[in-house]
Write an enzyme that holds these catalytic residues in place. Structure first.
Site, PDB file in Angstrom:
ATOM      1  N   ARG A  20     -51.133  -3.242 -37.528  1.00 54.90           N
ATOM      2  CA  ARG A  20     -52.380  -2.805 -36.869  1.00 54.90           C
ATOM      3  C   ARG A  20     -52.116  -1.565 -36.026  1.00 54.90           C
ATOM      4  O   ARG A  20     -52.898  -0.636 -36.016  1.00 54.90           O
ATOM      5  CB  ARG A  20     -52.966  -3.924 -35.985  1.00 54.90           C
ATOM      6  N   TYR A  79     -76.542  11.537 -39.242  1.00 56.69           N
ATOM      7  CA  TYR A  79     -76.422  10.391 -40.154  1.00 56.69           C
ATOM      8  C   TYR A  79     -77.115   9.155 -39.563  1.00 56.69           C
ATOM      9  O   TYR A  79     -76.964   8.865 -38.370  1.00 56.69           O
ATOM     10  CB  TYR A  79     -74.932  10.135 -40.374  1.00 56.69           C
ATOM     11  N   ASP A 129     -69.299  16.116 -36.311  1.00 54.97           N
ATOM     12  CA  ASP A 129     -69.154  15.297 -37.520  1.00 54.97           C
ATOM     13  C   ASP A 129     -68.981  16.260 -38.692  1.00 54.97           C
ATOM     14  O   ASP A 129     -69.917  16.954 -39.089  1.00 54.97           O
ATOM     15  CB  ASP A 129     -70.385  14.399 -37.690  1.00 54.97           C
ATOM     16  N   LYS A 172     -65.981  10.146 -47.873  1.00 51.42           N
ATOM     17  CA  LYS A 172     -66.817  11.111 -48.598  1.00 51.42           C
ATOM     18  C   LYS A 172     -65.968  12.197 -49.268  1.00 51.42           C
ATOM     19  O   LYS A 172     -65.085  11.868 -50.035  1.00 51.42           O
ATOM     20  CB  LYS A 172     -67.868  11.675 -47.641  1.00 51.42           C
TER      21      LYS A 172
HETATM   22  C1  LIG Z   1     -71.030   8.275 -44.346  1.00 48.42           C
HETATM   23  C2  LIG Z   1     -71.122   9.040 -43.101  1.00 48.42           C
HETATM   24  C3  LIG Z   1     -70.658   8.508 -41.889  1.00 48.42           C
HETATM   25  C4  LIG Z   1     -70.113   7.095 -41.792  1.00 48.42           C
HETATM   26  O1  LIG Z   1     -68.950   6.936 -42.522  1.00 48.42           O
HETATM   27  P1  LIG Z   1     -68.492   5.518 -43.167  1.00 48.42           P
HETATM   28  O2  LIG Z   1     -67.175   5.850 -43.756  1.00 48.42           O
HETATM   29  O3  LIG Z   1     -69.528   5.128 -44.157  1.00 48.42           O
HETATM   30  O4  LIG Z   1     -68.403   4.551 -42.041  1.00 48.42           O
HETATM   31  C5  LIG Z   1     -70.753   9.286 -40.753  1.00 48.42           C
HETATM   32  N1  LIG Z   1     -71.270  10.529 -40.797  1.00 48.42           N
HETATM   33  C6  LIG Z   1     -71.737  11.072 -41.939  1.00 48.42           C
HETATM   34  C7  LIG Z   1     -72.297  12.450 -41.927  1.00 48.42           C
HETATM   35  C8  LIG Z   1     -71.676  10.349 -43.112  1.00 48.42           C
HETATM   36  O5  LIG Z   1     -72.155  10.886 -44.250  1.00 48.42           O
END
Ligand SMILES: *Cc1c(COP(=O)(O)O)cnc(C)c1O
Length: 381
Positions: A48, A100, A172, A197
């Site tokens: 962890r 998001y 982000d 992503k």
């Molecule tokens: C998908 C996404 C998130 C969250 O990510 P997860 O891996 O699904 O928890 C945060 N910000 C943006 C812009 C996203 O597209």
């Protein structure tokens, strides 16, 4: 001298296996690591707290983001949440109004208990941001390009404003990844992203990362990641490092195909509006050219038609898959109001310009002509 990012992504962790001289770093699934001496802390102790693959991935992403270090988490949401742990009770957090949907859900949920005060602002509007920063603010969280409307916020201007007001700036960077944008170069304190992503790119793991500009702030995030137990698993870290190897090539090809498709859509009378920062008419075009190394793989479109029409169109697509997520090698179509952004209230969606019939496309690596052919057929009623 910084390494070229293509070299950094390929060479990360290679030739580090002392047992068998494996070229690719092996995956270490062990929960515990043996000590030679009970009083001496080994490099790895308990999984962890840390595992070798997660460390290699964190170092590789930090290098690409020009960060002092990074913490790799089990999801993008865990990465965003990690930023909130040390904020004082009742701290104000300014967030892009079209961030998001999951980010808004998290901030609103923390807000309901009084833990934080979330304030949503159009971060492309510098005057609106200045007004919002007039009240003491701990953190500003900006998403650029925003998702799904792909608005571009000026990172240099926002980091100056935030710092003058005594706030930290987190960006982000999910949509572009470090292949196309490095927020810390523009003065941001943190660059967070969903590794799920574009960064992993193969849609087969969930993960996140917080990249930190100031080495002094890193230890605290590492401490919280272990305390709350939100670090990424060994197998997910292994997959993400494998995905990262080809990030530069994938991002470039996906940007090129997206530009071709956006130009085709813009010329089609069945489409009322196209959001794509690469189009010269896009309000953020000049800023995106300056701040980004590519325009990204997302396109949002408004049909010249009704809600039912948008649902029909996405259901007629045969090559694009109707699914959430973005940035993978496979092209996806999504209706944000019904899918990715369904957690927002109708009022919040309307404020953010997300109509019920907006369609968001994430462009992958299929042949551009075949993707255009699929859209063309789906647009025929
Ligand atoms: C998908 C996404 C998130 C969250 O990510 P997860 O891996 O699904 O928890 C945060 N910000 C943006 C812009 C996203 O597209």
């Amino acid at each position: 001298m910084a390494r070229d990012p293509r070299t950094a992504a390929i060479r990360a962790g290679l030739n580090t296996d002392a047992t068998w001289n494996a070229v690719i770093p092996p995956i270490s699934l062990s929960t515990a690591y043996r000590r030679e001496d009970p009083a001496v802390q080994p490099a790895f102790d308990y999984a962890r707290t840390g595992n070798p693959g997660r460390s290699t991935l964190a170092a590789a992403i930090a290098e690409l983001e020009h960060a002092a270090g990074a913490v790799v988490t089990c999801s993008g949401m865990a990465a965003i949440d990690l930023l909130l742990h040390d904020l004082p009770f009742g701290a104000r957090v300014i967030c892009s109004h079209d961030a998001y949907g999951g980010t808004r859900r998290l901030l609103d949920a923390r807000g309901r208990g009084g833990r934080l005060i979330p304030v949503y602002v159009d971060t492309t509007d510098i005057d609106a941001v200045s007004r919002a920063l007039a009240e003491p603010t701990a953190l500003m969280l900006v998403e650029t390009p925003s998702n799904p409307r792909l608005r571009i916020s000026d990172l240099r201007a926002l980091s100056n404003l935030a710092h003058e007001a005594g706030a930290e700036l987190a960006v982000d960077n999910t949509v572009l990844s470090p292949a196309l944008q490095r927020p810390l170069d523009w003065g941001a304190d943190y660059s967070v992203q969903s590794v799920t992503k574009l960064l992993n790119g193969h849609s087969d793991m969930v993960g996140g990362v917080v990249c930190v500009a100031d080495a002094g702030k890193l230890a605290n995030l590492v401490w919280w990641s272990n305390c709350a137990g939100v670090g990424a698993a060994a197998f997910d870290s292994y997959l993400a490092l494998r995905g990262l190897r080809t990030l530069a090539l994938r991002a470039k090809a996906q940007c090129e195909t997206a530009a071709e498709i956006a130009a085709w859509l813009e010329a089609d009378p069945r489409i009322a509006a196209v959001d794509f920062p690469g189009l010269p008419g896009h309000p953020g075009h000049e800023l995106a050219k300056r701040q980004q190394d590519g325009f990204g793989q997302l396109i949002s479109i408004q049909l010249a038609g009704s809600v039912a029409n948008a649902r029909d169109v996405v259901q007629r697509l045969k090559l694009f898959t109707l699914a959430q997520s973005l940035g993978g090698v496979e092209s996806l179509a999504n209706i944000p109001a019904l899918m990715t952004h369904a957690a927002m209230t109708p009022q919040a969606r309307s404020d953010a310009g997300i109509s019920d019939s907006l369609i968001r496309l994430s462009i992958g690596l299929e042949a551009p002509a075949e993707l255009i052919g699929d859209l063309d057929s789906a647009l025929v009623p």
